[in-house]
Design an enzyme around this catalytic site. Structure first.
Site, mmCIF file in Angstrom:
data_model
loop_
_atom_site.group_PDB
_atom_site.id
_atom_site.type_symbol
_atom_site.label_atom_id
_atom_site.label_comp_id
_atom_site.label_asym_id
_atom_site.label_seq_id
_atom_site.Cartn_x
_atom_site.Cartn_y
_atom_site.Cartn_z
ATOM 1 C CD GLU A 75 -0.919 0.933 3.557
ATOM 2 O OE1 GLU A 75 -1.388 2.047 3.216
ATOM 3 O OE2 GLU A 75 -0.960 0.531 4.735
ATOM 4 C CE LYS B 163 0.947 2.584 14.353
ATOM 5 N NZ LYS B 163 0.932 3.067 12.987
HETATM 6 N N1 PSU Z 1 -2.590 2.123 10.513
HETATM 7 C C1 PSU Z 1 -1.267 2.233 10.684
HETATM 8 N N2 PSU Z 1 -0.510 2.861 9.743
HETATM 9 C C2 PSU Z 1 -1.064 3.385 8.614
HETATM 10 C C3 PSU Z 1 -2.480 3.219 8.418
HETATM 11 C C4 PSU Z 1 -3.183 2.592 9.387
HETATM 12 O O1 PSU Z 1 -0.765 1.766 11.695
HETATM 13 O O2 PSU Z 1 -0.357 3.969 7.781
HETATM 14 C C5 PSU Z 1 -3.115 3.710 7.151
HETATM 15 C C6 PSU Z 1 -3.475 2.513 6.248
HETATM 16 O O3 PSU Z 1 -3.313 2.894 4.902
HETATM 17 C C7 PSU Z 1 -4.953 2.301 6.537
HETATM 18 C C8 PSU Z 1 -5.418 3.734 6.756
HETATM 19 O O4 PSU Z 1 -5.665 1.656 5.513
HETATM 20 O O5 PSU Z 1 -4.356 4.357 7.461
HETATM 21 C C9 PSU Z 1 -6.688 3.794 7.536
HETATM 22 O O6 PSU Z 1 -7.180 5.108 7.520
HETATM 23 P P1 PSU Z 1 -8.663 5.381 8.048
HETATM 24 O O7 PSU Z 1 -8.608 5.035 9.504
HETATM 25 O O8 PSU Z 1 -8.894 6.839 7.785
HETATM 26 O O9 PSU Z 1 -9.555 4.466 7.250
#
Ligand code: PSU
Ligand code: MN
Length: 315
Positions: A27, A162
């Protein structure tokens, strides 16, 4: 015009897919919004090298110049890393608008899954998935990643979630969505920087060949994605109590500053990096590399089997 008309696959990835060779999707929100420059670029290159070392072809996925780019490398990768948080963060809802605007975007787990499925890639490595945020009972902040896992035939290898998230609620939503949560060498769903979270996975596997079998079957049955949880290596793990205190502080900061919606995850990640003086970043990089290794091993095992034919493939 089908969604495939927007695909730009690099020659290397195209050749690998045509030959049935193992390919691992990666990603790019982790590059644009997950880490600062230049560590993000270094991480992206190292992760690709790890995938290659373990016998698979890496395919970093992003939205570049209004196209679904699969196999982003060289100048394009550098451009994306330099743009960082100024680039868009593309989740499912942003895709059509971003293609029309013709811009550059890091793709979240949700969007990377969509594009990987479109390209015919079944295995995808990341750091941590998005999930149910703490306090979601008030904010309704639940990542689109959890819905995507329920419908898109891709296996996501992560180090859990996390604890900026509510891990218990995240697992509940995954259960509601019918997403298998598998542990690689663990009975517990890991908590990103920590190997344990106090929550169990649905099924434990200790052999990548068995994981490849489950992924192939899930895809054949047309039942959507699979989440594979791979704990951070012992040597790179952080002390759970001290990281928890930093996370709580970061969440308080977000509340004070009124940060919400798609800005919340990047804000928290950045605050935690600052509060741990970079130690969280070092661990973060180590766990992504570890996931890339396991993903490559699963992709190799999967390629050794008959190629899975998705019963349903949706963009
Ligand atoms: N969690 C992490 N590092 C990240 C992300 C999530 O520990 O970089 C990124 C990933 O790309 C995940 C996105 O899909 O954040 C989720 O964002 P949101 O919570 O806005 O859907
Ligand atoms: Mn969100």
């Amino acid at each position: 015009m089908s969604a495939k008309a927007y695909l730009s696959i690099s020659n290397e990835v195209k050749a690998a897919l045509a030959a049935g060779k193992p390919v691992v999707a990666l990603e790019s929100t982790i590059i644009t919004h997950g880490m600062p420059y230049p560590q993000n670029l270094e991480m992206a290159k190292n992760v690709e090298a790890v995938v290659r070392k373990h016998g698979a072809v890496p395919a970093t996925i992003a939205i570049m110049d209004g196209r679904f780019a699969v196999g982003v490398s060289g100048d394009d990768l550098e451009r994306l890393a330099l743009e960082g948080g100024k680039a868009a963060k593309a989740s499912r809802r942003d895709v059509a608008a971003l293609l029309v605007q013709g811009g550059m975007a890091g793709t979240t787990v949700a969007t990377t899954m969509q594009i990987a499925a479109l390209a015919g890639i079944a295995i995808f490595a990341t750091g941590g998935i998005g999930g149910v945020h703490r306090g979601a009972e008030d904010t309704f902040d639940i990542s689109a990643d959890l819905e995507e896992l329920s419908r898109t035939p891709v296996a996501v290898i992560c180090a859990g979630a996390k604890s900026i998230l509510d891990i218990g609620k995240t697992l509940e939503v995954l259960e509601t969505n019918g997403v298998p949560v598998l542990g690689y060498g663990t009975d517990e769903f890991p908590a990103f920087w920590a190997r344990v979270s106090g929550h169990k996975v649905d099924h434990r596997f200790d052999d990548v060949a068995d994981l490849a079998k489950v992924v192939a079957l899930q895809i054949e049955l047309g039942m959507g994605g699979v989440l594979i949880a791979n704990p951070i290596p012992e040597a790179d793990a952080l002390d759970a109590a001290s990281i928890e205190a930093r996370i709580a502080e970061a969440i308080r900061g977000a509340e004070t500053e009124g940060v919400s919606r798609k800005a919340l995850t990047p804000f928290l990640l950045n605050r935690i990096f600052e509060l741990t003086e970079g130690r969280s970043l070092k661990s973060n990089i180590a766990l992504v590399e570890n996931n890339a290794k396991v993903a490559a091993q699963i992709a190799v095992a999967l390629a050794a089997r008959a190629q899975p034919k998705p019963a349903i493939r949706r963009a």
